[in-house]
Design a protein around this motif. Structure first.
Motif, PDB file in Angstrom:
ATOM      1  N   ALA A 234       0.722  -1.086  -0.086  1.00  0.00           N
ATOM      2  CA  ALA A 234       0.213  -0.107   0.226  1.00  0.00           C
ATOM      3  C   ALA A 234       0.718   1.241  -0.511  1.00  0.00           C
ATOM      4  CB  ALA A 234      -1.076   0.083   1.020  1.00  0.00           C
ATOM      5  N   GLN A 235       1.925   1.448   0.957  1.00  0.00           N
ATOM      6  CA  GLN A 235       2.773   2.352   0.636  1.00  0.00           C
ATOM      7  C   GLN A 235       3.228   2.529  -0.504  1.00  0.00           C
ATOM      8  OE1 GLN A 235       5.197   2.013   4.167  1.00  0.00           O
ATOM      9  NE2 GLN A 235       3.084   1.282   5.227  1.00  0.00           N
ATOM     10  N   GLN A 236       3.865   1.985  -0.999  1.00  0.00           N
ATOM     11  CA  GLN A 236       4.647   1.789  -2.574  1.00  0.00           C
ATOM     12  C   GLN A 236       3.806   2.645  -3.164  1.00  0.00           C
ATOM     13  OE1 GLN A 236       7.959   2.035  -3.069  1.00  0.00           O
ATOM     14  NE2 GLN A 236       8.650   0.749  -1.193  1.00  0.00           N
ATOM     15  N   LEU A 237       2.424   1.806  -3.158  1.00  0.00           N
ATOM     16  CA  LEU A 237       1.157   2.377  -4.419  1.00  0.00           C
ATOM     17  C   LEU A 237       1.181   3.576  -3.875  1.00  0.00           C
ATOM     18  CD1 LEU A 237      -1.042  -1.032  -4.873  1.00  0.00           C
ATOM     19  CD2 LEU A 237       0.843  -0.595  -6.116  1.00  0.00           C
ATOM     20  N   TRP A 238       1.192   4.327  -2.446  1.00  0.00           N
ATOM     21  CA  TRP A 238       0.794   5.244  -2.050  1.00  0.00           C
ATOM     22  C   TRP A 238       1.481   6.438  -3.301  1.00  0.00           C
ATOM     23  CZ3 TRP A 238      -2.553   8.579  -0.308  1.00  0.00           C
ATOM     24  CH2 TRP A 238      -2.007  10.575   0.693  1.00  0.00           C
ATOM     25  N   LEU A 239       2.920   5.880  -3.248  1.00  0.00           N
ATOM     26  CA  LEU A 239       4.461   7.164  -3.200  1.00  0.00           C
ATOM     27  C   LEU A 239       3.921   6.224  -4.809  1.00  0.00           C
ATOM     28  CD1 LEU A 239       7.243   5.455  -1.048  1.00  0.00           C
ATOM     29  CD2 LEU A 239       6.347   7.843  -0.864  1.00  0.00           C
ATOM     30  N   THR A 240       4.148   5.819  -5.662  1.00  0.00           N
ATOM     31  CA  THR A 240       4.236   6.040  -6.649  1.00  0.00           C
ATOM     32  C   THR A 240       2.774   7.165  -7.647  1.00  0.00           C
ATOM     33  OG1 THR A 240       5.102   3.857  -7.397  1.00  0.00           O
ATOM     34  CG2 THR A 240       3.636   4.633  -9.027  1.00  0.00           C
ATOM     35  N   ALA A 241       1.365   6.504  -6.975  1.00  0.00           N
ATOM     36  CA  ALA A 241       0.591   7.563  -7.189  1.00  0.00           C
ATOM     37  C   ALA A 241       0.779   8.495  -6.999  1.00  0.00           C
ATOM     38  CB  ALA A 241      -0.765   6.808  -7.124  1.00  0.00           C
ATOM     39  N   THR A 242       1.372   9.553  -6.107  1.00  0.00           N
ATOM     40  CA  THR A 242       1.247  10.911  -5.848  1.00  0.00           C
ATOM     41  C   THR A 242       2.329  11.756  -5.866  1.00  0.00           C
ATOM     42  OG1 THR A 242       2.520  10.211  -3.668  1.00  0.00           O
ATOM     43  CG2 THR A 242       0.609  10.315  -2.844  1.00  0.00           C
ATOM     44  N   ARG A 243       3.035  11.041  -6.401  1.00  0.00           N
ATOM     45  CA  ARG A 243       4.113  11.662  -7.005  1.00  0.00           C
ATOM     46  C   ARG A 243       4.593  11.121  -8.870  1.00  0.00           C
ATOM     47  NH1 ARG A 243       9.620   8.261  -4.645  1.00  0.00           N
ATOM     48  NH2 ARG A 243       9.657   8.863  -2.636  1.00  0.00           N
ATOM     49  N   HIS A 244       3.277  10.812  -9.310  1.00  0.00           N
ATOM     50  CA  HIS A 244       3.197  10.329 -10.782  1.00  0.00           C
ATOM     51  C   HIS A 244       1.830  10.866 -11.108  1.00  0.00           C
ATOM     52  CE1 HIS A 244       7.657   9.761 -11.321  1.00  0.00           C
ATOM     53  NE2 HIS A 244       7.320   8.563 -10.034  1.00  0.00           N
ATOM     54  N   GLY A 245       0.811  10.444 -10.216  1.00  0.00           N
ATOM     55  CA  GLY A 245      -0.646  10.628 -10.943  1.00  0.00           C
ATOM     56  C   GLY A 245      -0.850  12.073 -10.283  1.00  0.00           C
ATOM     57  N   LEU A 246      -0.888  12.513 -10.029  1.00  0.00           N
ATOM     58  CA  LEU A 246      -1.097  14.309  -9.174  1.00  0.00           C
ATOM     59  C   LEU A 246      -1.052  15.542 -10.353  1.00  0.00           C
ATOM     60  CD1 LEU A 246      -1.249  12.412  -6.917  1.00  0.00           C
ATOM     61  CD2 LEU A 246      -1.376  14.579  -5.862  1.00  0.00           C
ATOM     62  N   ALA A 247      -1.464  15.426 -11.005  1.00  0.00           N
ATOM     63  CA  ALA A 247      -1.593  17.249 -11.451  1.00  0.00           C
ATOM     64  C   ALA A 247      -0.838  17.610 -11.569  1.00  0.00           C
ATOM     65  CB  ALA A 247      -2.877  17.078 -13.029  1.00  0.00           C
ATOM     66  N   GLU A 248       0.209  18.773 -11.883  1.00  0.00           N
ATOM     67  CA  GLU A 248       0.444  20.172 -11.334  1.00  0.00           C
ATOM     68  C   GLU A 248      -0.611  21.173 -10.966  1.00  0.00           C
ATOM     69  OE1 GLU A 248       3.881  21.666 -13.099  1.00  0.00           O
ATOM     70  OE2 GLU A 248       4.715  19.988 -13.075  1.00  0.00           O
ATOM     71  N   ASN A 249      -1.455  20.828 -11.757  1.00  0.00           N
ATOM     72  CA  ASN A 249      -2.771  21.935 -11.728  1.00  0.00           C
ATOM     73  C   ASN A 249      -4.499  21.618 -11.332  1.00  0.00           C
ATOM     74  OD1 ASN A 249      -3.714  20.462 -13.701  1.00  0.00           O
ATOM     75  ND2 ASN A 249      -3.961  21.608 -14.648  1.00  0.00           N
ATOM     76  N   GLY A 250      -3.844  20.204 -10.571  1.00  0.00           N
ATOM     77  CA  GLY A 250      -4.856  19.804  -9.442  1.00  0.00           C
ATOM     78  C   GLY A 250      -5.737  18.512 -10.209  1.00  0.00           C
ATOM     79  N   GLY A 251      -6.100  17.478  -9.548  1.00  0.00           N
ATOM     80  CA  GLY A 251      -6.926  16.591  -9.976  1.00  0.00           C
ATOM     81  C   GLY A 251      -5.987  15.623 -10.437  1.00  0.00           C
ATOM     82  N   ILE A 252      -6.680  14.363 -10.725  1.00  0.00           N
ATOM     83  CA  ILE A 252      -5.634  12.990 -10.714  1.00  0.00           C
ATOM     84  C   ILE A 252      -5.827  12.676 -12.651  1.00  0.00           C
ATOM     85  CG2 ILE A 252      -5.426  10.517 -10.153  1.00  0.00           C
ATOM     86  CD1 ILE A 252      -6.747  12.039  -7.362  1.00  0.00           C
ATOM     87  N   TYR A 253      -4.710  12.272 -12.533  1.00  0.00           N
ATOM     88  CA  TYR A 253      -5.063  11.752 -14.426  1.00  0.00           C
ATOM     89  C   TYR A 253      -5.352  10.821 -14.632  1.00  0.00           C
ATOM     90  CZ  TYR A 253      -1.000  15.676 -15.327  1.00  0.00           C
ATOM     91  OH  TYR A 253      -0.038  16.287 -15.616  1.00  0.00           O
ATOM     92  N   ASN A 254      -6.464  10.960 -15.669  1.00  0.00           N
ATOM     93  CA  ASN A 254      -6.825   8.847 -15.232  1.00  0.00           C
ATOM     94  C   ASN A 254      -6.098   7.721 -15.553  1.00  0.00           C
ATOM     95  OD1 ASN A 254      -9.442  10.209 -15.390  1.00  0.00           O
ATOM     96  ND2 ASN A 254      -9.665  10.099 -17.677  1.00  0.00           N
ATOM     97  N   GLN A 255      -4.421   8.390 -16.798  1.00  0.00           N
ATOM     98  CA  GLN A 255      -3.645   7.013 -17.123  1.00  0.00           C
ATOM     99  C   GLN A 255      -2.426   7.590 -17.869  1.00  0.00           C
ATOM    100  OE1 GLN A 255      -4.008   4.749 -20.959  1.00  0.00           O
ATOM    101  NE2 GLN A 255      -5.497   3.455 -19.459  1.00  0.00           N
ATOM    102  N   ILE A 256      -1.567   6.809 -16.977  1.00  0.00           N
ATOM    103  CA  ILE A 256       0.552   7.278 -16.647  1.00  0.00           C
ATOM    104  C   ILE A 256       0.544   6.054 -17.537  1.00  0.00           C
ATOM    105  CG2 ILE A 256      -0.166   8.857 -15.125  1.00  0.00           C
ATOM    106  CD1 ILE A 256       1.729   7.155 -13.649  1.00  0.00           C
ATOM    107  N   ASP A 257       2.114   6.168 -17.908  1.00  0.00           N
ATOM    108  CA  ASP A 257       2.861   5.931 -18.826  1.00  0.00           C
ATOM    109  C   ASP A 257       3.743   4.377 -17.226  1.00  0.00           C
ATOM    110  OD1 ASP A 257       5.422   4.416 -19.522  1.00  0.00           O
ATOM    111  OD2 ASP A 257       5.237   4.374 -21.544  1.00  0.00           O
ATOM    112  N   GLY A 258       3.052   3.147 -17.123  1.00  0.00           N
ATOM    113  CA  GLY A 258       4.082   2.271 -15.920  1.00  0.00           C
ATOM    114  C   GLY A 258       5.734   1.971 -16.173  1.00  0.00           C
TER     115      GLY A 258
END
Length: 378
Positions: A260-284
Motif C-alpha cells: 500500500a505504501q509503495q502504491l501510494w508513493l508512486t501515485a502521489t508522485r506521478h498521478g497528481l496533475a500540477e494544476n490539480g486533480g488526478i490523471y486518468n492514466q500514466i505510462d507505468g
C-alpha cells in the motif's frame, strides 16, 4: 476551513445527490435504478440496464441508510433487491444486462459485476437482516469458484469463459472489496480465504516491482499484455491502498501494508496533475501521463487512501482540504449533480450522470467525513 468544506460535502451528498437520485433516478413501479441521468434529472436511456448499476445503487443507499435515518430511502431497498434477484439471476447465475424495455440483453456472467453483488448484498443484509442476501452471496461465491476460477490464479473476466481474453486486475480489486464486505457482514471463513487468495494475487502478479506500479492488463498466464500492459491508473493505486488497509484488519500481513505504501508513493508522485486533480492514466514505465483527462472517481479514491495512509495528521488534513476544494470547485454542481469528466485544463466535459458514479462519490466523501469525526473537531 475543513469543517465548512466537510459540511458542504455532506450536504451535497445527502441533500443533493442521493435525494435527487431517489426522487428521479428510481423507477417506482418496477423498483430499479436508471442507468444514466441527464443534468436536469431526466432518465437518459442508453440501451442497457446493467446488473452493475443496480448493485452500486443498492450498495450506496444501503450504506447511506446505515449513516442517516431515511425511511424513504430504506423503503426503496427491498424493491431494488427484488428487482435484481428476479431479473438478473437466471438459471442459477447472474446475467450482465437488460434492454431498456427490461428484456434480457447480455447473458454473460461478469466478474466485475459479481463483485458488486457481494458488496451490495452485504450492506443490504447488514441493514435489513434479509437472509435471502446471504443465500445469494454464497451462490455467487460458489459460482465464481466452480465456473470462473483460472488455473493460473484469479478469475476469468466472464462466463462462458474465453481463455484468450485480456485479463485485468480491476475485477479482482473489486472482488477483494466485495469479499471484505461479505466477511465483515458474516464472519464466514470462506470469504476470508478468498481475501487471502486475492491479496496473494496482487503481490504476485499485479504489482510490478521494477517500476513500483500496479499493472492493469495481462495475458491468460499473467504476463503483461504486449500492447497495453504499460498502462497504469493512479486512481486504482489509491483504491488498492484503501482496500489493502481494510483487508489487513482481517488478514494481517506487513507485506500488504508495505505494498500500500509503495502504491501510494508512486501515485502521489506521478498521478497528481500540477494544476490539480488526478490523471486518468500514466505510462507505468516512463511515469508520463498518457490520458490527461480527469474523471471524478480517481480523486474520490485519493480521498479514501488519505484516510488510511500512515502519514501525519497535518499532512492528511492538508491533502484532504486541497482535494475537497478541487472537487467542489471543478466537479460538484448545484442540486446534487456533478461533472463526470474534466479536460486537462480542468474545464468540464459535457457528459450525463452515470448511475455507477454515485458509489464512488458517496464512498469517497463518507470515508473522509467518518475520519474527520474521529480525528478532528468536526
Amino acid at each position: 476551513m475543513l469543517n465548512s468544506t466537510l459540511l458542504s460535502s455532506q450536504s451535497f451528498l445527502f441533500d443533493g445527490l442521493l435525494k435527487n437520485w431517489s426522487l428521479h433516478g428510481i423507477d417506482t413501479e418496477q423498483g430499479f435504478s436508471y442507468e444514466s441521468m441527464t443534468h436536469d434529472w431526466k432518465n437518459n436511456a442508453v440501451g442497457r440496464v446493467r446488473l452493475l448499476t443496480q448493485c452500486r445503487q443498492l450498495y450506496t443507499f444501503s450504506h447511506a441508510c446505515q449513516i442517516k435515518n431515511a425511511p424513504e430511502w430504506q423503503a426503496m431497498l427491498t424493491p431494488l433487491f427484488n428487482f435484481i434477484t428476479s431479473r438478473y439471476f437466471i438459471n442459477e447465475r447472474w446475467i450482465f444486462s437488460l434492454n431498456d424495455d427490461l428484456s434480457i440483453k447480455d447473458q454473460q456472467s461478469d466478474a466485475y459485476a459479481l463483485a458488486f453483488v457481494l458488496l451490495s448484498f452485504s450492506h443490504y443484509y447488514q441493514l435489513t437482516k434479509d437472509d435471502r442476501a446471504l443465500v445469494f452471496m454464497k451462490k455467487t461465491h460458489l459460482f465464481l469458484l466452480d465456473n470462473m476460477q483460472a488455473q493460473s490464479g484469479g478469475f476469468y473476466e466472464s462466463y462462458p469463459v474465453d481463455e484468450n481474453q485480456i485479463r485485468r486486475q480491476n475485477p479482482h480489486m473489486h472482488l477483494l472489496e466485495g469479499y471484505v464486505a461479505a466477511f465483515e457482514a458474516t464472519q464466514d471463513d470462506d470469504y476470508k480465504e478468498a481475501i487471502q487468495s486475492l491479496l496473494s494475487l496482487a503481490l504476485e502478479h499485479f504489482y510490478h516491482q521494477e517500476t513500483k506500479t500496479l499493472r492493469e492488463f495481462f495475458s491468460a498466464d499473467w504476463q503483461l499484455d504486449p500492447k497495453i500492459g504499460h498502462q497504469v491508473e493512479p486512481g486504482h493505486h489509491f483504491e488498492w491502498v484503501w482496500l489493502l488497509y481494510r483487508a489487513n484488519k482481517i488478514v494481517p500481513n506487513a507485506d500488504h501494508t508495505d505494498l500500500a505504501q509503495q502504491l501510494w508513493l508512486t501515485a502521489t508522485r506521478h498521478g497528481l496533475a500540477e494544476n490539480g486533480g488526478i490523471y486518468n492514466q500514466i505510462d507505468g514505465n516512463s511515469y508520463q501521463a498518457i490520458d490527461k483527462e480527469k474523471r471524478i472517481w480517481p480523486i474520490t479514491e485519493y480521498l479514501k487512501a488519505i484516510t488510511v495512509m500512515q502519514i501525519g495528521k497535518e499532512e492528511k488534513i492538508d491533502r484532504i482540504e486541497k482535494a475537497l476544494d478541487f472537487i467542489q470547485q471543478h466537479y460538484l454542481l448545484p442540486n446534487g449533480r456533478w461533472n463526470e469528466y474534466l479536460n486537462e485544463d480542468n474545464t468540464a466535459k459535457d457528459f450525463p450522470l452515470p448511475g455507477t458514479s454515485s458509489y464512488h462519490i458517496f464512498l469517497g466523501l463518507t470515508e473522509v467525513i467518518a475520519w474527520a469525526k474521529v480525528n478532528t473537531d468536526f
